[in-house]
Design an enzyme around this catalytic site. Structure first.
Site, mmCIF file in Angstrom:
data_model
loop_
_atom_site.group_PDB
_atom_site.id
_atom_site.type_symbol
_atom_site.label_atom_id
_atom_site.label_comp_id
_atom_site.label_asym_id
_atom_site.label_seq_id
_atom_site.Cartn_x
_atom_site.Cartn_y
_atom_site.Cartn_z
ATOM 1 N N GLU A 61 0.814 -1.214 0.000
ATOM 2 C CA GLU A 61 0.000 0.000 0.000
ATOM 3 C C GLU A 61 0.850 1.268 0.000
ATOM 4 O O GLU A 61 0.432 2.293 -0.538
ATOM 5 C CB GLU A 61 -0.961 0.006 1.186
ATOM 6 C CG GLU A 61 -2.095 -1.020 1.070
ATOM 7 C CD GLU A 61 -1.721 -2.392 1.603
ATOM 8 O OE1 GLU A 61 -0.549 -2.592 2.004
ATOM 9 O OE2 GLU A 61 -2.608 -3.281 1.625
ATOM 10 N N PHE A 123 -11.519 -7.249 13.594
ATOM 11 C CA PHE A 123 -10.445 -7.692 12.708
ATOM 12 C C PHE A 123 -10.129 -6.598 11.668
ATOM 13 O O PHE A 123 -11.029 -6.072 11.032
ATOM 14 C CB PHE A 123 -10.860 -8.983 11.986
ATOM 15 C CG PHE A 123 -9.829 -9.470 10.993
ATOM 16 C CD1 PHE A 123 -8.562 -9.881 11.429
ATOM 17 C CD2 PHE A 123 -10.112 -9.492 9.637
ATOM 18 C CE1 PHE A 123 -7.609 -10.309 10.513
ATOM 19 C CE2 PHE A 123 -9.161 -9.921 8.723
ATOM 20 C CZ PHE A 123 -7.907 -10.337 9.165
ATOM 21 N N GLN A 124 -8.874 -6.281 11.532
ATOM 22 C CA GLN A 124 -8.378 -5.254 10.611
ATOM 23 C C GLN A 124 -9.020 -3.885 10.848
ATOM 24 O O GLN A 124 -9.227 -3.118 9.910
ATOM 25 C CB GLN A 124 -8.545 -5.702 9.146
ATOM 26 C CG GLN A 124 -7.609 -6.860 8.802
ATOM 27 C CD GLN A 124 -7.463 -7.114 7.318
ATOM 28 O OE1 GLN A 124 -8.372 -6.867 6.538
ATOM 29 N NE2 GLN A 124 -6.295 -7.616 6.913
ATOM 30 N N LYS A 173 -17.488 -0.826 5.670
ATOM 31 C CA LYS A 173 -17.902 -1.843 4.704
ATOM 32 C C LYS A 173 -19.421 -1.895 4.530
ATOM 33 O O LYS A 173 -19.924 -2.070 3.429
ATOM 34 C CB LYS A 173 -17.372 -3.218 5.143
ATOM 35 C CG LYS A 173 -17.599 -4.301 4.101
ATOM 36 C CD LYS A 173 -16.864 -5.590 4.430
ATOM 37 C CE LYS A 173 -17.019 -6.591 3.287
ATOM 38 N NZ LYS A 173 -16.240 -7.825 3.511
ATOM 39 N N MET A 491 24.446 8.941 2.875
ATOM 40 C CA MET A 491 24.342 10.225 3.558
ATOM 41 C C MET A 491 24.620 10.076 5.053
ATOM 42 O O MET A 491 25.273 10.926 5.658
ATOM 43 C CB MET A 491 22.961 10.854 3.331
ATOM 44 C CG MET A 491 22.882 12.305 3.737
ATOM 45 S SD MET A 491 24.038 13.361 2.850
ATOM 46 C CE MET A 491 23.003 13.999 1.516
#
Lengths: 592, 174
Positions: A61, A123-124, A173, A491
């Site tokens: 993502e 969940f999630q 959802k 760096m």
């Protein structure tokens, strides 16, 4: 607000929330979304099959949001990404923060657990609007299907207008699954959101008077000019009045580096003449820039003799770090138009043109006397600067260059002459390693087949996000991925060398692990390795031939090379160093 | 450091308070007091924020608040040109010997006795912070059991209102 290509198709049609999401994106004229499906967002992936938009399936993502950023930076349009709830949404955090810092218009749509489960540690589930509140311009948890179209239309408007930025819309959802009567809102109703676009007329005239009176004026050109698409106006304004132009890291190319008025990049690793121009200036004409600490160094010692004109669409930037003599709140493209209009209408250019030919001559001499310094042996070891210049010689002025973060980013900013805005894409404010690979993919999707997109990445950065090579392969996105491989977090190593007595802690990344040629092979793309300066030309000639698929070019470069000039962190810009020898001499002098 | 009172009109939307409090925390600004409540318009809430800061930082605070999409209007209310009030409840230990003294004290501060028990009195007082602090100081010797104080709420003195001049329009066409 201007409508999209499908706007005005309101009817009494019954749709699901998921269909409303897709219809809203279509109504806004969105062509491409970068995304990754999952449980909570799954309803929206079903109508996507028939949708009038392209979906680019990413591998992580974070890749989706960086691609949206790259797309937005390259095109000036809003970049859109769509992912599921919980861990998917939290994977957007880095990219959203990046877009927030660099004012990149991004619309992120995330799935959320069903309304009845919100707050239950389902969940999630993650509190995504809560998590992203400080790193988005705005966000919203959509509480009903009827709200979807308005939320997305408002988000799109907020993302692109005023000071652009990322906006997130979180949709449960069950809201996606609910059926309701579709309607597309005619207007955006945000009573508290009114960006000031036009500058105050009195301030505009005062600015011109201050410029006319200046003896050592410099335009401090920032990324806001790129976001506003104000390159043409800047060019006309600078050339009509003969004002030297310094372009920040975020503004590279918005004024052509090849022009005689171009002084270079300011800041910690800026060009010597540009850094000195600020320190010696009696007037900074600040356009869409924000006095970032990487530009100013020690703020108290920054541009000590300069009065300041500051044009910015975000009022909060004006006076935030530096006291301003003439503040102008407004869109920098519009304000430049106003400035040019006054020049047209009133006494003409002559009355406002500062008498600063001597100043320009002085800056030209500084540029000539203090070029970027590095020494490339005729054979053998390849200097990274040589690699960057060869990349430019190979892909040229037409290409868009995208960098990661670190030494390679600075070399790419310094050694490539940029001639237009949106030609240089990087992560400036947040300094996000791993930005280049996905951002370059997004940029290529945006600019289309005729413009080459070249990622100039480091070996550390590349390993953070190279899984997106699969995305480029799967979707036939022919980006040139160049990896400047010095086997170190360069760096950090440079700082450890300079400021930690060369005690190198946890910065070595084996140059052979992974074997980047095998990585290329694993993804089914051509891979080329430049081992030394001797095979630079032949390898690049071969790589240049490939334009119909992604290609990976690895440059094995001298790990000891450092980025100069350099203003040590927190030091005054007056203390700019042009080489490591100068640094050592200064240490010896101060007895440290 | 000076005490500044900001009166802020916001859209009555979920999360507005979090956005504002979060902005203060994220930018390392300190809130002395914060009170929120509805206005005569159900779509609009009014926050009263008291911050201790210098003028330069106050300007930045106001600008950053203004960037929040749901913030409609911000005005600073000068202390001498506004009416500022806090509400305080103090539960003081009291017995037959001290009860009347405490009631007398409360009267002086125009406070009300709102609860009495065998060994305690609860006093309700409203006023500016200075007055409330003075009352607490005098009550302290009796033994303060517990105490609660609201944030400051404030309105400008006279006829003028926050929406004068630039009328806050809720139905704005973009």
């Amino acid at each position: 607000m201007s409508g999209g290509k499908h706007e005005g198709t309101a009817s009494a049609e019954r749709v699901t929330g998921a269909q409303a999401v897709i219809k809203s994106l279509e109504a806004l004229g969105v062509d491409v979304v970068f995304g990754y499906p999952g449980g909570a967002i799954m309803p929206a992936y079903d109508p996507l099959i028939e949708a009038d938009l392209t979906h680019v399936l990413v591998r992580h993502e974070q890749g989706a949001v960086h691609m949206a950023e790259g797309y937005a930076q390259a095109t000036g349009e809003v970049g859109v990404c769509i992912v599921t709830s919980g861990p998917a949404a939290t994977n957007l955090v880095t990219g959203l923060a990046d877009a927030h810092m660099d004012s990149i218009p991004v619309l992120a749509i995330t799935g959320q657990v069903a309304r009845s489960a919100i707050g239950s540690d389902a969940f999630q589930e993650a509190d995504v609007t809560g998590i992203t509140m400080p790193i988005t311009k705005h966000n919203e948890l959509v509480q009903s299907p009827e709200r979807i179209a308005s939320a997305i239309k408002e988000a799109y408007h907020v993302a692109r207008s005023g000071r652009p930025g990322p906006v997130l819309v979180d949709i449960p959802k069950d809201v996606l699954n609910a059926t309701f009567t579709w309607s597309w809102p005619e207007r955006v109703d945000l009573p508290g959101y009114r960006p000031t676009v036009r500058g105050h007329g009195k301030m505009v005239r005062e600015a011109l008077q201050l410029i006319a009176a200046a003896e050592r004026p410099v335009i401090y050109a920032g990324g806001g000019l790129v976001r506003a698409g104000a390159g043409d106006e800047l060019y006309e304004f600078a050339t009509r009045l003969g004002l030297p132009v310094v372009t920040t890291l975020m503004a590279r190319g918005v004024f052509p580096d090849t022009h005689e008025l171009a002084v270079g990049m300011p800041g910690m690793h800026g060009h010597y003449a540009a850094v000195k121009a600020f320190q010696e200036a009696d007037l900074l004409v600040t356009l869409g820039a924000r006095f970032d600490d990487r530009v100013t160094g020690d703020l108290d010692a920054f541009a000590p003799h300069a009065k300041v004109i500051h044009v910015d669409v975000d009022p909060a930037e004006i006076g935030k770090n530096r006291v301003v003599d003439v503040p102008i709140v407004g869109d920098v493209k519009v304000v430049l138009g106003q400035l040019l209009k006054v020049l047209d209408d009133r006494d003409g250019d002559a009355a406002f043109t500062p008498d600063c030919a001597g100043w320009r001559t002085h800056l030209t001499a500084l540029k000539d006397d203090h070029p970027l310094r590095f020494e490339q042996p005729a054979t053998g070891v390849l200097k990274p600067q040589t690699a960057v210049r060869a990349i430019y010689d190979t892909w040229g002025d037409d290409a868009v260059y995208v960098a990661g973060v670190g030494q390679h980013q600075m070399w790419a900013a310094q050694h490539i002459p940029y001639t237009r805005g949106r030609q240089w894409i990087n992560s400036g404010g947040l300094g996000t390693m791993g930005f280049a690979v996905p951002a370059a993919i997004g940029a290529k999707v945006g600019v289309g087949p005729d413009t080459p997109v070249v990622a100039v990445d480091g070996d550390g950065c590349f390993q953070m996000t190279f899984q997106e090579l699969a995305t480029a392969v799967q979707h036939d996105i022919p980006v040139v991925f160049c990896v400047i491989n010095n086997g170190y977090l360069g760096m950090v190593r440079q700082w450890q060398h300079l400021f930690y007595d060369d005690r190198l802690s946890q910065v070595a990344l084996p140059q052979d692990c992974p074997d980047l040629m095998k990585i290329a092979d694993a993804y089914g793309i051509p891979g080329f390795r430049v081992q030394s300066v001797d095979d630079l030309d032949t390898v690049l000639a071969k790589a240049r031939e490939i334009t119909d698929q992604p290609v990976l070019v690895e440059f094995r470069v001298d790990p000891d090379e450092m980025v100069f000039p350099m203003v040590p962190s927190g030091a005054s810009n007056d203390d700019i160093l042009e080489s490591a020898e100068e640094w050592r001499a200064r240490l010896a002098e101060t007895g440290q | 450091m000076h005490r500044h009172t900001l009166s802020v009109l916001v859209e009555n939307k979920p999360g507005v308070l979090t956005r504002i409090a979060g902005m203060f925390a994220r930018r390392n600004y300190n809130i002395h007091s914060l009170a929120v409540g509805p206005t005569d318009d159900p779509r609009v809430s009014r926050l009263t924020l008291v911050v201790g800061t210098e003028a330069v930082q106050l300007e930045q605070i106001v600008k950053q608040l203004n960037k929040l999409v749901h913030v409609l209007k911000i005005v600073e209310l000068a202390e001498d040109e506004s009416v500022q009030r806090e509400l305080q409840l103090v539960k003081v230990a009291a017995d037959g010997a001290t009860r009347s003294q405490i009631i007398e004290l409360a009267d002086v501060f125009r406070a009300k006795i709102v609860d009495v028990d065998h060994d305690s009195i609860t006093i309700e007082a409203a006023g500016n912070p200075g007055k409330l602090e003075a009352m607490v100081e005098l009550l302290e010797p009796y033994g303060i059991r517990e105490m609660v104080r609201s944030g400051t709420i404030a309105l400008a003195r006279g006829a003028k209102s926050i929406t004068d001049g630039s009328k806050v329009r809720m139905q704005r066409v973009v």
